[in-house]
Design a protein around this motif. Structure first.
Motif, PDB file in Angstrom:
ATOM      1  N   MET A   1       2.676   0.590 -13.290  1.00 56.84           N
ATOM      2  CA  MET A   1       3.182   1.896 -12.433  1.00 56.84           C
ATOM      3  C   MET A   1       2.165   2.221 -11.503  1.00 56.84           C
ATOM      4  SD  MET A   1       5.273   4.256 -12.723  1.00 56.84           S
ATOM      5  CE  MET A   1       5.355   6.180 -12.361  1.00 56.84           C
ATOM      6  N   MET A   2       0.899   2.259 -11.547  1.00 51.08           N
ATOM      7  CA  MET A   2       0.050   2.564 -10.676  1.00 51.08           C
ATOM      8  C   MET A   2      -0.072   1.502  -9.402  1.00 51.08           C
ATOM      9  SD  MET A   2      -2.003   4.831  -9.840  1.00 51.08           S
ATOM     10  CE  MET A   2      -3.802   5.452  -9.657  1.00 51.08           C
ATOM     11  N   HIS A   3       0.207  -0.031  -9.869  1.00 49.68           N
ATOM     12  CA  HIS A   3       0.498  -0.941  -8.663  1.00 49.68           C
ATOM     13  C   HIS A   3       1.422  -0.758  -7.998  1.00 49.68           C
ATOM     14  CE1 HIS A   3      -0.046  -4.850  -7.205  1.00 49.68           C
ATOM     15  NE2 HIS A   3       1.327  -5.145  -7.506  1.00 49.68           N
ATOM     16  N   HIS A   4       2.748  -0.059  -8.403  1.00 48.61           N
ATOM     17  CA  HIS A   4       3.854  -0.113  -7.581  1.00 48.61           C
ATOM     18  C   HIS A   4       3.687   0.980  -6.642  1.00 48.61           C
ATOM     19  CE1 HIS A   4       6.592  -2.662  -9.390  1.00 48.61           C
ATOM     20  NE2 HIS A   4       6.459  -2.395 -10.729  1.00 48.61           N
ATOM     21  N   TYR A   5       3.030   2.120  -7.067  1.00 48.56           N
ATOM     22  CA  TYR A   5       2.637   3.276  -6.419  1.00 48.56           C
ATOM     23  C   TYR A   5       1.786   2.917  -5.350  1.00 48.56           C
ATOM     24  CZ  TYR A   5       0.325   7.624  -4.827  1.00 48.56           C
ATOM     25  OH  TYR A   5      -0.215   8.713  -3.949  1.00 48.56           O
TER      26      TYR A   5
ATOM     27  N   ASN B   1       1.546  -0.148  -3.805  1.00 49.69           N
ATOM     28  CA  ASN B   1       1.756  -0.912  -2.811  1.00 49.69           C
ATOM     29  C   ASN B   1       2.963   0.153  -2.162  1.00 49.69           C
ATOM     30  OD1 ASN B   1       0.800  -3.555  -3.764  1.00 49.69           O
ATOM     31  ND2 ASN B   1       2.398  -3.804  -4.967  1.00 49.69           N
ATOM     32  N   ALA B   2       3.621   1.019  -2.604  1.00 49.45           N
ATOM     33  CA  ALA B   2       4.632   1.844  -2.043  1.00 49.45           C
ATOM     34  C   ALA B   2       3.727   2.824  -0.753  1.00 49.45           C
ATOM     35  CB  ALA B   2       5.302   2.694  -2.579  1.00 49.45           C
ATOM     36  N   LYS B   3       2.500   3.338  -1.221  1.00 48.16           N
ATOM     37  CA  LYS B   3       1.835   4.053  -0.538  1.00 48.16           C
ATOM     38  C   LYS B   3       1.092   2.976   0.590  1.00 48.16           C
ATOM     39  CE  LYS B   3      -2.029   7.072  -0.227  1.00 48.16           C
ATOM     40  NZ  LYS B   3      -3.111   7.902  -0.936  1.00 48.16           N
ATOM     41  N   GLN B   4       0.804   1.755   0.391  1.00 40.40           N
ATOM     42  CA  GLN B   4       0.044   0.984   1.476  1.00 40.40           C
ATOM     43  C   GLN B   4       1.206   1.003   2.359  1.00 40.40           C
ATOM     44  OE1 GLN B   4      -0.965  -2.827  -0.088  1.00 40.40           O
ATOM     45  NE2 GLN B   4      -2.471  -3.089   1.629  1.00 40.40           N
ATOM     46  N   ARG B   5       2.452   0.407   1.937  1.00 36.23           N
ATOM     47  CA  ARG B   5       3.860   0.216   2.855  1.00 36.23           C
ATOM     48  C   ARG B   5       4.013   1.399   3.725  1.00 36.23           C
ATOM     49  NH1 ARG B   5       5.997  -2.171  -1.729  1.00 36.23           N
ATOM     50  NH2 ARG B   5       7.488  -0.458  -1.774  1.00 36.23           N
ATOM     51  N   THR B   6       4.150   2.614   3.047  1.00 37.72           N
ATOM     52  CA  THR B   6       4.217   3.872   3.789  1.00 37.72           C
ATOM     53  C   THR B   6       3.113   4.023   4.902  1.00 37.72           C
ATOM     54  OG1 THR B   6       5.254   4.452   1.814  1.00 37.72           O
ATOM     55  CG2 THR B   6       4.739   6.234   3.605  1.00 37.72           C
ATOM     56  N   ASN B   7       2.040   3.872   4.619  1.00 36.03           N
ATOM     57  CA  ASN B   7       0.952   4.014   5.494  1.00 36.03           C
ATOM     58  C   ASN B   7       1.007   3.064   6.539  1.00 36.03           C
ATOM     59  OD1 ASN B   7      -0.280   6.102   4.251  1.00 36.03           O
ATOM     60  ND2 ASN B   7      -1.895   5.000   3.166  1.00 36.03           N
ATOM     61  N   HIS B   8       1.410   1.728   6.211  1.00 40.64           N
ATOM     62  CA  HIS B   8       1.469   0.713   7.460  1.00 40.64           C
ATOM     63  C   HIS B   8       2.734   1.249   8.389  1.00 40.64           C
ATOM     64  CE1 HIS B   8       1.450  -3.078   9.637  1.00 40.64           C
ATOM     65  NE2 HIS B   8       2.968  -3.060   9.226  1.00 40.64           N
ATOM     66  N   LYS B   9       3.737   1.614   7.946  1.00 36.35           N
ATOM     67  CA  LYS B   9       4.961   2.205   8.644  1.00 36.35           C
ATOM     68  C   LYS B   9       4.380   3.316   9.667  1.00 36.35           C
ATOM     69  CE  LYS B   9       8.655   0.070   5.869  1.00 36.35           C
ATOM     70  NZ  LYS B   9       9.678   0.186   5.369  1.00 36.35           N
ATOM     71  N   LEU B  10       3.747   4.433   8.882  1.00 34.88           N
ATOM     72  CA  LEU B  10       3.430   5.447   9.636  1.00 34.88           C
ATOM     73  C   LEU B  10       2.415   5.112  10.692  1.00 34.88           C
ATOM     74  CD1 LEU B  10       3.075   8.485   9.828  1.00 34.88           C
ATOM     75  CD2 LEU B  10       1.124   8.428   8.166  1.00 34.88           C
ATOM     76  N   GLN B  11       1.489   3.922  10.530  1.00 37.88           N
ATOM     77  CA  GLN B  11       0.688   3.702  11.575  1.00 37.88           C
ATOM     78  C   GLN B  11       1.416   2.894  12.686  1.00 37.88           C
ATOM     79  OE1 GLN B  11      -2.674   4.251  11.871  1.00 37.88           O
ATOM     80  NE2 GLN B  11      -2.395   3.493  14.035  1.00 37.88           N
TER      81      GLN B  11
END
Length: 166
Positions: A1-5, A7-17
């Protein structure tokens, strides 16, 4: 579960950047466009000051000497067809460059008979546009004037010199 979170946070941060970079790029291009616009306005003012017309108003009464015949016409009549030679000539941008007679009237080396036909056409166009705008004021549904959809009259018939003498 922590791995999905993670990864999702990393993708979101990348899209935000990526979005923040795009916003910065748009802001930079907007500022460049604004600077170009300011330079164009300054250039236009310089040209107007050099060639006259910085105080030209659409309500100015122009005094013309058309082929030796004196005529008076409003500037807004002469400039109503955007992009036309008359609009450019009488816009005020070239006021000091216009040829003038000894009385200060703008001199046009044109046959006055034919020039009057042009003026007649411009007056009819002005009348049609005014009537169209007034009819739009009566209609609450559509208060815009689309000059491309207005049925303008044909140019007046110009007769040759033989017909004119009759």
């Amino acid at each position: 579960m922590m791995h999905h979170y993670s990864n999702a946070k990393q993708r979101t941060n990348h899209k935000l950047q990526v979005l923040q970079n795009d916003i910065a790029t748009v802001r930079t291009k907007s500022e460049e466009a604004n600077q170009r616009h300011i330079k164009l306005i300054q250039r236009q003012k310089t040209i107007m000051e050099t060639n006259g017309g910085s105080d030209a108003k659409s309500t100015d009464m122009l005094q013309l000497n058309v082929g030796g015949e004196k005529m008076h016409v409003l500037r807004n009549t002469m400039t109503m067809i955007k992009g036309s030679r008359l609009e450019v000539l009488f816009s005020g941008r070239w006021e000091n460059k216009l040829l003038r007679d000894s009385e200060g009237c703008i001199f046009l080396d044109i046959d006055p008979y034919y020039f009057k036909k042009i003026l007649e056409y411009l007056y009819v166009v002005k009348l049609v546009l005014t009537e169209h705008e007034n009819s739009n004021d009566d209609d609450n549904d559509n208060n815009t004037t689309d000059k491309n959809t207005i049925k303008l009259p044909d140019l007046p018939k110009v007769v040759d010199d033989d017909e004119r003498k009759v």
